[in-house]
Write a protein that holds these residues in place. Structure first.
Motif, PDB file in Angstrom:
ATOM      1  N   ASP A 118      -0.418-132.496  25.510  1.00  0.00           N
ATOM      2  CA  ASP A 118      -0.887-131.903  26.766  1.00  0.00           C
ATOM      3  C   ASP A 118      -2.393-132.107  26.882  1.00  0.00           C
ATOM      4  O   ASP A 118      -3.090-132.275  25.884  1.00  0.00           O
ATOM      5  N   LYS A 119      -2.854-132.059  28.108  1.00  0.00           N
ATOM      6  CA  LYS A 119      -4.289-132.140  28.317  1.00  0.00           C
ATOM      7  C   LYS A 119      -4.734-130.892  29.081  1.00  0.00           C
ATOM      8  O   LYS A 119      -4.007-130.410  29.958  1.00  0.00           O
ATOM      9  N   ALA A 120      -5.911-130.395  28.746  1.00  0.00           N
ATOM     10  CA  ALA A 120      -6.452-129.214  29.418  1.00  0.00           C
ATOM     11  C   ALA A 120      -7.606-129.621  30.329  1.00  0.00           C
ATOM     12  O   ALA A 120      -8.341-130.558  30.016  1.00  0.00           O
ATOM     13  N   LEU A 121      -7.717-128.931  31.436  1.00  0.00           N
ATOM     14  CA  LEU A 121      -8.900-129.093  32.286  1.00  0.00           C
ATOM     15  C   LEU A 121      -9.733-127.825  32.121  1.00  0.00           C
ATOM     16  O   LEU A 121      -9.280-126.729  32.454  1.00  0.00           O
ATOM     17  N   CYS A 122     -10.925-127.978  31.556  1.00  0.00           N
ATOM     18  CA  CYS A 122     -11.770-126.811  31.296  1.00  0.00           C
ATOM     19  C   CYS A 122     -12.964-126.804  32.239  1.00  0.00           C
ATOM     20  O   CYS A 122     -13.728-127.763  32.278  1.00  0.00           O
ATOM     21  N   VAL A 123     -13.101-125.732  32.978  1.00  0.00           N
ATOM     22  CA  VAL A 123     -14.271-125.554  33.842  1.00  0.00           C
ATOM     23  C   VAL A 123     -15.403-125.022  32.972  1.00  0.00           C
ATOM     24  O   VAL A 123     -15.311-123.920  32.421  1.00  0.00           O
ATOM     25  N   VAL A 124     -16.454-125.809  32.822  1.00  0.00           N
ATOM     26  CA  VAL A 124     -17.530-125.448  31.901  1.00  0.00           C
ATOM     27  C   VAL A 124     -18.851-125.322  32.649  1.00  0.00           C
ATOM     28  O   VAL A 124     -19.473-126.314  32.998  1.00  0.00           O
ATOM     29  N   GLY A 125     -19.250-124.066  32.865  1.00  0.00           N
ATOM     30  CA  GLY A 125     -20.509-123.833  33.548  1.00  0.00           C
ATOM     31  C   GLY A 125     -21.266-122.701  32.883  1.00  0.00           C
ATOM     32  O   GLY A 125     -22.077-122.019  33.493  1.00  0.00           O
ATOM     33  N   GLY A 126     -21.003-122.520  31.600  1.00  0.00           N
ATOM     34  CA  GLY A 126     -21.670-121.443  30.864  1.00  0.00           C
ATOM     35  C   GLY A 126     -21.042-121.310  29.493  1.00  0.00           C
ATOM     36  O   GLY A 126     -20.137-122.049  29.113  1.00  0.00           O
ATOM     37  N   LYS A 127     -21.544-120.317  28.771  1.00  0.00           N
ATOM     38  CA  LYS A 127     -21.145-120.110  27.389  1.00  0.00           C
ATOM     39  C   LYS A 127     -19.636-119.854  27.243  1.00  0.00           C
ATOM     40  O   LYS A 127     -19.019-120.284  26.275  1.00  0.00           O
ATOM     41  N   PHE A 128     -19.043-119.165  28.199  1.00  0.00           N
ATOM     42  CA  PHE A 128     -17.631-118.822  28.056  1.00  0.00           C
ATOM     43  C   PHE A 128     -16.722-119.968  28.497  1.00  0.00           C
ATOM     44  O   PHE A 128     -15.639-120.150  27.957  1.00  0.00           O
ATOM     45  N   GLY A 129     -17.200-120.763  29.449  1.00  0.00           N
ATOM     46  CA  GLY A 129     -16.482-121.987  29.782  1.00  0.00           C
ATOM     47  C   GLY A 129     -16.439-122.918  28.581  1.00  0.00           C
ATOM     48  O   GLY A 129     -15.409-123.525  28.276  1.00  0.00           O
ATOM     49  N   GLU A 130     -17.557-123.003  27.881  1.00  0.00           N
ATOM     50  CA  GLU A 130     -17.603-123.829  26.669  1.00  0.00           C
ATOM     51  C   GLU A 130     -16.575-123.362  25.641  1.00  0.00           C
ATOM     52  O   GLU A 130     -16.036-124.150  24.883  1.00  0.00           O
ATOM     53  N   ARG A 131     -16.335-122.050  25.627  1.00  0.00           N
ATOM     54  CA  ARG A 131     -15.397-121.517  24.643  1.00  0.00           C
ATOM     55  C   ARG A 131     -13.984-122.059  24.866  1.00  0.00           C
ATOM     56  O   ARG A 131     -13.278-122.359  23.909  1.00  0.00           O
ATOM     57  N   TRP A 132     -13.588-122.196  26.134  1.00  0.00           N
ATOM     58  CA  TRP A 132     -12.259-122.801  26.401  1.00  0.00           C
ATOM     59  C   TRP A 132     -12.173-124.187  25.772  1.00  0.00           C
ATOM     60  O   TRP A 132     -11.202-124.533  25.120  1.00  0.00           O
ATOM     61  N   ARG A 133     -13.212-124.951  26.021  1.00  0.00           N
ATOM     62  CA  ARG A 133     -13.260-126.315  25.491  1.00  0.00           C
ATOM     63  C   ARG A 133     -13.206-126.284  23.960  1.00  0.00           C
ATOM     64  O   ARG A 133     -12.456-127.046  23.340  1.00  0.00           O
ATOM     65  N   ASN A 134     -13.968-125.394  23.358  1.00  0.00           N
ATOM     66  CA  ASN A 134     -14.021-125.335  21.894  1.00  0.00           C
ATOM     67  C   ASN A 134     -12.689-124.909  21.277  1.00  0.00           C
ATOM     68  O   ASN A 134     -12.325-125.366  20.198  1.00  0.00           O
ATOM     69  N   ILE A 135     -11.984-124.021  21.962  1.00  0.00           N
ATOM     70  CA  ILE A 135     -10.665-123.609  21.453  1.00  0.00           C
ATOM     71  C   ILE A 135      -9.699-124.794  21.521  1.00  0.00           C
ATOM     72  O   ILE A 135      -8.981-125.079  20.561  1.00  0.00           O
ATOM     73  N   CYS A 136      -9.702-125.496  22.661  1.00  0.00           N
ATOM     74  CA  CYS A 136      -8.825-126.674  22.793  1.00  0.00           C
ATOM     75  C   CYS A 136      -9.133-127.669  21.679  1.00  0.00           C
ATOM     76  O   CYS A 136      -8.231-128.195  21.020  1.00  0.00           O
ATOM     77  N   LYS A 137     -10.396-127.912  21.463  1.00  0.00           N
ATOM     78  CA  LYS A 137     -10.843-128.835  20.412  1.00  0.00           C
ATOM     79  C   LYS A 137     -10.308-128.397  19.051  1.00  0.00           C
ATOM     80  O   LYS A 137      -9.758-129.195  18.300  1.00  0.00           O
ATOM     81  N   ALA A 138     -10.465-127.120  18.747  1.00  0.00           N
ATOM     82  CA  ALA A 138     -10.044-126.617  17.433  1.00  0.00           C
ATOM     83  C   ALA A 138      -8.544-126.807  17.217  1.00  0.00           C
ATOM     84  O   ALA A 138      -8.098-127.000  16.083  1.00  0.00           O
ATOM     85  N   PHE A 139      -7.771-126.764  18.297  1.00  0.00           N
ATOM     86  CA  PHE A 139      -6.319-126.886  18.157  1.00  0.00           C
ATOM     87  C   PHE A 139      -5.801-128.278  18.501  1.00  0.00           C
ATOM     88  O   PHE A 139      -4.603-128.479  18.666  1.00  0.00           O
ATOM     89  N   GLY A 140      -6.736-129.220  18.622  1.00  0.00           N
ATOM     90  CA  GLY A 140      -6.324-130.606  18.819  1.00  0.00           C
ATOM     91  C   GLY A 140      -5.734-130.896  20.184  1.00  0.00           C
ATOM     92  O   GLY A 140      -4.950-131.827  20.346  1.00  0.00           O
ATOM     93  N   ILE A 141      -6.104-130.096  21.172  1.00  0.00           N
ATOM     94  CA  ILE A 141      -5.655-130.347  22.545  1.00  0.00           C
ATOM     95  C   ILE A 141      -6.729-131.154  23.267  1.00  0.00           C
ATOM     96  O   ILE A 141      -7.889-130.744  23.343  1.00  0.00           O
TER      97      ILE A 141
END
Lengths: 384, 384
Positions: free
Chosen positions: B78-101
């Protein structure tokens, strides 16, 4: 008004001093006032764990720390050896399963402690095993496992760590992390630390920390390297359970005032008194070979569901003790002596149990269990 | 004595009523007394989330619920679309990264809201995207994102869910889960719910629940299906943060007494007053296009590090507000109006800021920001 007496092995009673500390106005977790609190708690936890390693504070319950122990030290292809002799042993196995870690299940009859020779044999038989997971105290059965012996077995094996779930044990009996050579030691807030549930604590040896470098299971919220880095600077990676950290400082002060030796002696005495009283009441010990210092499990009287006894104690007398779970549901009773417990908490459990058994038609001599407990509790010098 | 005023966007002030409720004797999480408390909290959360779905209570902070949203709904490939416009948006991206998404990062300038057309274009461009992760309120920048518009875009796409981090938003402004069509909505205890941190809440739509069947990322502590099953029976899978659940009941009673419309109107008024005062003080809004209803971010006066202003407020006046993080560290100030905030909390922040700016040599007219805030705060009927 039916006055309530919570006498379970977790949550355990929370001292007034701690409840009041936690009711103080909230502090911000990224500000200097919190760092001072956090650092005092961190130092106190090192004292309690008897370790020079950092003891990490996690926002979550003990299961989170158990999961963190697995995902931060195991890699794909590793095999786990899980000591399973109760509900919490099963949890190790279930966590490994959920994360795709192959495991060997070392089953031990409920109510029995693991034989270290069985652990040795399992390790000798399978060189793919890289970790032994066990409980210092299996609170579902009231058994103390010889985790010190297991630690000796893994100490001589470079590729194997030992992981000790000390949730219902750390701070109640002696588990000196560094001296015993535990590679991972875990506890939770709602046991010997006398706090409400919601915080878990975990420490790793150098050997275990090294394993976090090669561990390849996915992790984020429970990433211990990230926590270690943040916590070495006096804050947590994610928002901490602030009020529990505030309460933790107060709890650790209370425990330090008492002293580790005295704490362990108190738990031991309450355990001995409980066992004596149960036997005097005709309730056979469920784990006579390795009775837990924090919760005494006994077979219920013949022909009566122990769930009924527990319910009667609660409904008629407001006294909450616990029965058995899963395989021993309805069969055993568990009387706690863990955390903020003193002489008259034991006597409350015992006298309430005597009255309940009599109410339910079980032939029991009122006062017999009480007297047996009293004899143990009155022995020795008066406490300071 | 320097009286302390905690005026940050989380932890937010905890009302006395809630602190006292949490200081009550602990209850056991597997006994009927707790089930009654738990169920009242669960019902109240459904009201707050405006949903007919169960709102699960997790022991942990908001990040745990964010991780749970990812690992319970995504599968490998699966692929995720992460809206990143601040520290908490970055967190979505970082979680996906950690779980190999795999993820597509939809970057938006700090201080700006995401343009729904950009989300649409990203979804149109890549059919492998199966989820859109965003914040209802990006508290690191004080921006409100148009999550309702994003929900409309995913509603028509069978294979795509929208996941809304509402940590600093739910219970402060209108985010009607079912009506808006949010597939996952999350919040934490220490924001609009006015509790200490340590508990997170998460609800899933039918579409999201269906995804949990095919999701194949490893999970245990944050396994939402297991939680749903346990919580439908009035208890949690793992030991819950009992005292926070007790506080949650009290918090939800307070919020119900006020009413959702009134709560939203209060936050809106406090936000407008704060913005008016900041502009009157010559501090330009950092997010004029999409200002947050819960935290107002402004550029600091030229030539002065805002960290210095925050420190001065705290050290001289005992008033804690927050500055910027990461990319805007030292550049912005963030004034909160989230949760247990009223008229004079805003005026405390504003008057303290005026005095601090004057102390630090910034040309500012004492009372100018105050008057602008007062004009907004005094408008409308007196509160009941």
């Amino acid at each position: 008004m039916l006055k309530q007496y919570l006498l379970t092995p977790g949550p355990t009673p929370v001292p007034e001093r701690i409840m009041l500390a936690m009711a103080r106005p909230i502090v911000h977790h990224r500000m200097p006032a919190f760092t001072a609190i956090f650092n005092e708690a961190a130092e106190g936890l090192k004292w309690l764990f008897q370790t020079s390693q950092p003891v990490l504070q996690l926002a979550g319950s003990g299961t989170l720390a158990m999961e963190a122990a697995v995902v931060n030290t195991m890699k794909r292809g590793d095999k786990a050896l899980c000591v399973v002799g109760g509900k919490f042993g099963e949890r190790w196995r279930n966590i490994c399963k959920a994360f795709g870690i192959e495991f060997v299940e070392l089953t031990v009859e409920w109510g029995k402690a693991i034989d270290p020779q069985a652990v040795k044999a399992a390790l000798d038989a399978d060189s793919k095993i890289t970790a032994v997971f066990s409980q210092a105290n299996e609170s579902s059965t009231g058994v103390r496992h010889p985790v010190e012996e297991i630690a000796k077995l893994t100490a001589s094996r470079d590729g194997v760590i030992n992981v000790v779930d000390g949730v219902s044990a750390v701070g109640a009996f002696d588990l000196p992390m560094d001296r015993a050579g535990f590679d991972i030691l875990i506890t939770g807030s709602q046991k010997a630390l006398m706090l409400p549930p919601g915080q878990a604590y975990i420490a790793l040896s150098d050997k275990a920390w090294k394993r976090t470098e090669s561990a390849d299971l996915p992790r984020f919220y429970g990433d211990l390297k990230r926590e270690r880095k943040a916590q070495s600077g006096g804050e947590t990676a994610w928002t901490p359970a602030v009020s529990l950290t505030v309460g933790l400082v107060e709890a650790l002060r209370m425990l330090k005032e008492e002293g580790l030796e005295q704490i362990f002696a108190r738990h031991d005495k309450l355990a001995r008194a409980t066992r004596a009283s149960m036997e005097a009441l005709g309730c056979k010990l469920f784990a006579p070979g390795a009775p837990s210092p924090t919760v005494t499990s006994v077979w219920g009287p013949e022909g009566i569901d122990t769930g009924k006894i527990v319910k009667h104690l609660r409904d008629k007398y407001g006294v909450s003790i616990t029965g058995g779970q899963d395989a021993v549901k309805g069969k055993i009773l568990r009387v706690a002596h863990l955390g903020y417990f003193g002489t008259f908490d034991i006597l409350t459990s015992v006298t309430a149990l005597e009255m309940s058994l009599a109410d339910l038609g079980v032939p029991v001599k009122l006062g017999a269990g009480t007297a047996a407990a009293q004899a143990v509790l009155a022995a020795g010098p008066p406490s300071k």
